[in-house]
Design a protein around this motif. Sequence first.
Motif, PDB file in Angstrom:
ATOM      1  N   PHE A   1      40.899  49.041   6.095  1.00  0.00           N
ATOM      2  CA  PHE A   1      40.075  50.096   6.672  1.00  0.00           C
ATOM      3  C   PHE A   1      38.929  49.462   7.447  1.00  0.00           C
ATOM      4  O   PHE A   1      38.446  48.376   7.089  1.00  0.00           O
ATOM      5  N   THR A   2      38.490  50.140   8.490  1.00  0.00           N
ATOM      6  CA  THR A   2      37.356  49.674   9.299  1.00  0.00           C
ATOM      7  C   THR A   2      36.286  50.764   9.317  1.00  0.00           C
ATOM      8  O   THR A   2      36.461  51.851   8.745  1.00  0.00           O
ATOM      9  N   THR A   3      35.199  50.466  10.005  1.00  0.00           N
ATOM     10  CA  THR A   3      34.116  51.451  10.129  1.00  0.00           C
ATOM     11  C   THR A   3      34.535  52.638  10.991  1.00  0.00           C
ATOM     12  O   THR A   3      33.844  53.658  11.012  1.00  0.00           O
ATOM     13  N   SER A   4      35.668  52.502  11.710  1.00  0.00           N
ATOM     14  CA  SER A   4      36.105  53.607  12.568  1.00  0.00           C
ATOM     15  C   SER A   4      37.266  54.405  11.971  1.00  0.00           C
ATOM     16  O   SER A   4      37.436  55.579  12.281  1.00  0.00           O
ATOM     17  N   ASN A   5      38.113  53.788  11.101  1.00  0.00           N
ATOM     18  CA  ASN A   5      39.251  54.527  10.556  1.00  0.00           C
ATOM     19  C   ASN A   5      39.151  54.759   9.061  1.00  0.00           C
ATOM     20  O   ASN A   5      40.144  55.078   8.397  1.00  0.00           O
ATOM     21  N   TRP A   6      37.935  54.573   8.504  1.00  0.00           N
ATOM     22  CA  TRP A   6      37.781  54.680   7.044  1.00  0.00           C
ATOM     23  C   TRP A   6      38.171  56.044   6.504  1.00  0.00           C
ATOM     24  O   TRP A   6      38.601  56.167   5.352  1.00  0.00           O
ATOM     25  N   GLY A   7      38.020  57.095   7.314  1.00  0.00           N
ATOM     26  CA  GLY A   7      38.347  58.447   6.844  1.00  0.00           C
ATOM     27  C   GLY A   7      39.772  58.868   7.161  1.00  0.00           C
ATOM     28  O   GLY A   7      40.149  60.019   6.912  1.00  0.00           O
ATOM     29  N   THR A   8      40.603  57.958   7.716  1.00  0.00           N
ATOM     30  CA  THR A   8      41.996  58.274   8.046  1.00  0.00           C
ATOM     31  C   THR A   8      42.903  57.894   6.874  1.00  0.00           C
ATOM     32  O   THR A   8      42.876  56.757   6.405  1.00  0.00           O
ATOM     33  N   LYS A   9      43.725  58.848   6.447  1.00  0.00           N
ATOM     34  CA  LYS A   9      44.612  58.604   5.313  1.00  0.00           C
ATOM     35  C   LYS A   9      45.695  57.598   5.692  1.00  0.00           C
ATOM     36  O   LYS A   9      46.305  57.690   6.769  1.00  0.00           O
ATOM     37  N   GLN A  10      45.934  56.637   4.808  1.00  0.00           N
ATOM     38  CA  GLN A  10      47.002  55.669   4.982  1.00  0.00           C
ATOM     39  C   GLN A  10      48.035  55.866   3.859  1.00  0.00           C
ATOM     40  O   GLN A  10      47.670  56.119   2.713  1.00  0.00           O
ATOM     41  N   THR A  11      49.303  55.766   4.242  1.00  0.00           N
ATOM     42  CA  THR A  11      50.390  56.120   3.328  1.00  0.00           C
ATOM     43  C   THR A  11      50.893  54.907   2.551  1.00  0.00           C
ATOM     44  O   THR A  11      51.070  53.823   3.101  1.00  0.00           O
ATOM     45  N   VAL A  12      51.133  55.131   1.263  1.00  0.00           N
ATOM     46  CA  VAL A  12      51.733  54.128   0.392  1.00  0.00           C
ATOM     47  C   VAL A  12      53.044  54.717  -0.141  1.00  0.00           C
ATOM     48  O   VAL A  12      53.067  55.860  -0.624  1.00  0.00           O
ATOM     49  N   THR A  13      54.138  53.953  -0.009  1.00  0.00           N
ATOM     50  CA  THR A  13      55.453  54.395  -0.491  1.00  0.00           C
ATOM     51  C   THR A  13      55.746  53.732  -1.824  1.00  0.00           C
ATOM     52  O   THR A  13      55.660  52.509  -1.952  1.00  0.00           O
ATOM     53  N   VAL A  14      56.086  54.542  -2.823  1.00  0.00           N
ATOM     54  CA  VAL A  14      56.429  54.042  -4.157  1.00  0.00           C
ATOM     55  C   VAL A  14      57.924  54.240  -4.357  1.00  0.00           C
ATOM     56  O   VAL A  14      58.436  55.350  -4.205  1.00  0.00           O
ATOM     57  N   SER A  15      58.635  53.160  -4.676  1.00  0.00           N
ATOM     58  CA  SER A  15      60.084  53.218  -4.896  1.00  0.00           C
ATOM     59  C   SER A  15      60.396  52.818  -6.328  1.00  0.00           C
ATOM     60  O   SER A  15      59.741  51.937  -6.898  1.00  0.00           O
ATOM     61  N   ALA A  16      61.416  53.489  -6.897  1.00  0.00           N
ATOM     62  CA  ALA A  16      61.845  53.188  -8.267  1.00  0.00           C
ATOM     63  C   ALA A  16      63.323  52.876  -8.263  1.00  0.00           C
ATOM     64  O   ALA A  16      64.124  53.632  -7.723  1.00  0.00           O
ATOM     65  N   THR A  17      63.701  51.752  -8.853  1.00  0.00           N
ATOM     66  CA  THR A  17      65.111  51.380  -8.935  1.00  0.00           C
ATOM     67  C   THR A  17      65.774  52.084 -10.107  1.00  0.00           C
ATOM     68  O   THR A  17      65.110  52.533 -11.039  1.00  0.00           O
ATOM     69  N   ALA A  18      67.120  52.200 -10.012  1.00  0.00           N
ATOM     70  CA  ALA A  18      67.881  52.826 -11.091  1.00  0.00           C
ATOM     71  C   ALA A  18      68.141  51.809 -12.194  1.00  0.00           C
ATOM     72  O   ALA A  18      68.292  50.615 -11.943  1.00  0.00           O
ATOM     73  N   ASP A  19      68.168  52.284 -13.418  1.00  0.00           N
ATOM     74  CA  ASP A  19      68.520  51.426 -14.542  1.00  0.00           C
ATOM     75  C   ASP A  19      69.595  52.098 -15.380  1.00  0.00           C
ATOM     76  O   ASP A  19      70.028  53.212 -15.080  1.00  0.00           O
ATOM     77  N   GLU A  20      70.036  51.435 -16.415  1.00  0.00           N
ATOM     78  CA  GLU A  20      71.136  51.951 -17.211  1.00  0.00           C
ATOM     79  C   GLU A  20      70.694  52.800 -18.386  1.00  0.00           C
ATOM     80  O   GLU A  20      71.518  53.420 -19.054  1.00  0.00           O
ATOM     81  N   ASN A  21      69.398  52.833 -18.688  1.00  0.00           N
ATOM     82  CA  ASN A  21      68.958  53.664 -19.809  1.00  0.00           C
ATOM     83  C   ASN A  21      68.681  55.084 -19.339  1.00  0.00           C
ATOM     84  O   ASN A  21      68.798  55.405 -18.154  1.00  0.00           O
ATOM     85  N   THR A  22      68.288  55.937 -20.273  1.00  0.00           N
ATOM     86  CA  THR A  22      68.042  57.344 -19.948  1.00  0.00           C
ATOM     87  C   THR A  22      66.606  57.735 -20.256  1.00  0.00           C
ATOM     88  O   THR A  22      66.313  58.890 -20.560  1.00  0.00           O
TER      89      THR A  22
END
Length: 574
Positions: free
Chosen positions: A90-111
């Motif tokens: 973030f900078t002094t000019s874009n501090w109020g702009t939302k930035q996106t974070v992607t969260v990924s989850a892998t599949a496993d064999e349990n339930t």
Amino acid sequence: SEMVTLSHSATGGDYDSVTAELAVTVGEADRVGLVLPSALTVTEAASATYTVKLATEPTDGVTVTVSGMGSGVSVDTDGVMAEEQTTLSFTTSNWGTKQTVTVSATADENTVNEEVTLNHSATGGGYDLVSQDLSVTVIDNASPGLVLSPPIVKVAEAGSTTYTVRLAKAPSTDVTVTVSGMESGVTVDTDSDVVGQQASLSFSPSNWDREQPVTVSAAPDDDNATSETVTLRHSASGGEYGTVSETLLVTVIDDDTMGLTLTPTPLTVDEANSATYTLQLTTQPSGAVTVTVSGMGSDVTVDTDNTMQGNQNTLSFTTTDWNTGQTVTVSAAADDNATSETVTLSHSASGGEYGTVSETLLVTVSDDDTAGLTLTTTKLMVTEADSATYTVKLATEPTSVVTVTLGGGGSGVTFRPVALSFSPSNWEVEQSVMVSAADDDNATSETVTLSHSVSGGDYGTVSETLEVRVSDTDTAGLTLTPSELSVDEGSSATYTVKLATEPTGAVTVTVSGMGSDVTVDTSSSMDSEQNTLSFTTSNWNTEQTVTVSGVDDDIDNVGDARTVTGRHDPNCWG
């Protein structure tokens, strides 16, 4: 923060000397911090997003680092870059702009659903001590279950077939699956190596995903053309599978299956003609059965009873004539196109336990028209330096726009237009083509072939040719100059010879008819007298000289006349 003291002084009444003070603390309205949600849910083998921004303007650039990933959870702060990133800038000019974070989850064999806490730590621009957590819940995408393949089983009466069973997820301990619900002559066997029919399967954490076969057998019965259905129940126990169950529908196909027998199938009928097929029941019904024919369309009709007026579309069978074939007549109307159509006739039965029986018959209508081009002539005569026309149209209605492309020509023959366009609305309207022939120097009539290639609609394989013969306006001949010649006895004179038109090859002109008193010489450069001239396609119009000499005789005062003849030697043409 700032502090001020508010003074309150009263006047009037008996309040002239009354005062009061109020201390006011002015707090800082903007506090440094990160703006992001406190919780996020993501499904296993999928992804979800959230946004981050700064709460207040920083004094300089700020870097936010995401950490705490685990249990198959990963983050990416920049979807543009190839690898996963974990920082936001973030900078002094874009501090109020939302930035996106992607969260990924892998599949496993349990339930089991997992929980992960993502930490966001900021540095720089007055944000060095700022951090904030995000709770991520990973929802498991599969629950304990049984996988049956195929999900529906058909077994012939007095026969057997197999299906397989496996667990959907790895169990924590051994699991036993018990099969029940067998009835109506249906039996199962889960282990062919053990004497007697077994009805249970065993799975462990190591072989849970290995398919185990189950054999289903159906005993014969005396029911006429009746198929039964049985629902097999599969109940699991052990591990976390104690409440898991699954059903499998087994259809026992009777060896006497109700149905309709159509002969022949499929059926072909010529356009503007008719054909027949027969229909009968495959098994004896319990009562009267009516079969209704439908799906004919506008150009195809059926008639199930030629003795009645109009077209009938039903057939009636009883318990005694069910296996006697009844005739259906299919008629096809003529149309303008050259396309063979297909229709599907449906036959629906009702009554006598035949209420669910139906059968289809594919009928192909063979078209009596052939796609083609109609030219007003197949041979066109064009005079040199002139033109002639012919017309083109389609022989049958096309299914879409058709383009006729002209080609060929040559030898001074040209044509226009070079392409014609026909549609389903103007296919039978004649379109003109003008063929022109250029003038040339030869006296030969040429023949060229114009081609017509067709594309579009149902005309993709159609082509046609037109022979064009160019009638030449020039006549082959010899030009002698002068046309009459006088020569004195004992003297000579000359004349010239050339061809009237350009030849197709070499030409030899032979002079004859001289007699005893006249000699000719076609080549003064040779020792003896010559009587032939040679012309080619390049010098045909160049005059060549012939010298005629008169021989002195003993008869005085008598003029001798001789005709000298020049002729083509046909053996010398190219």
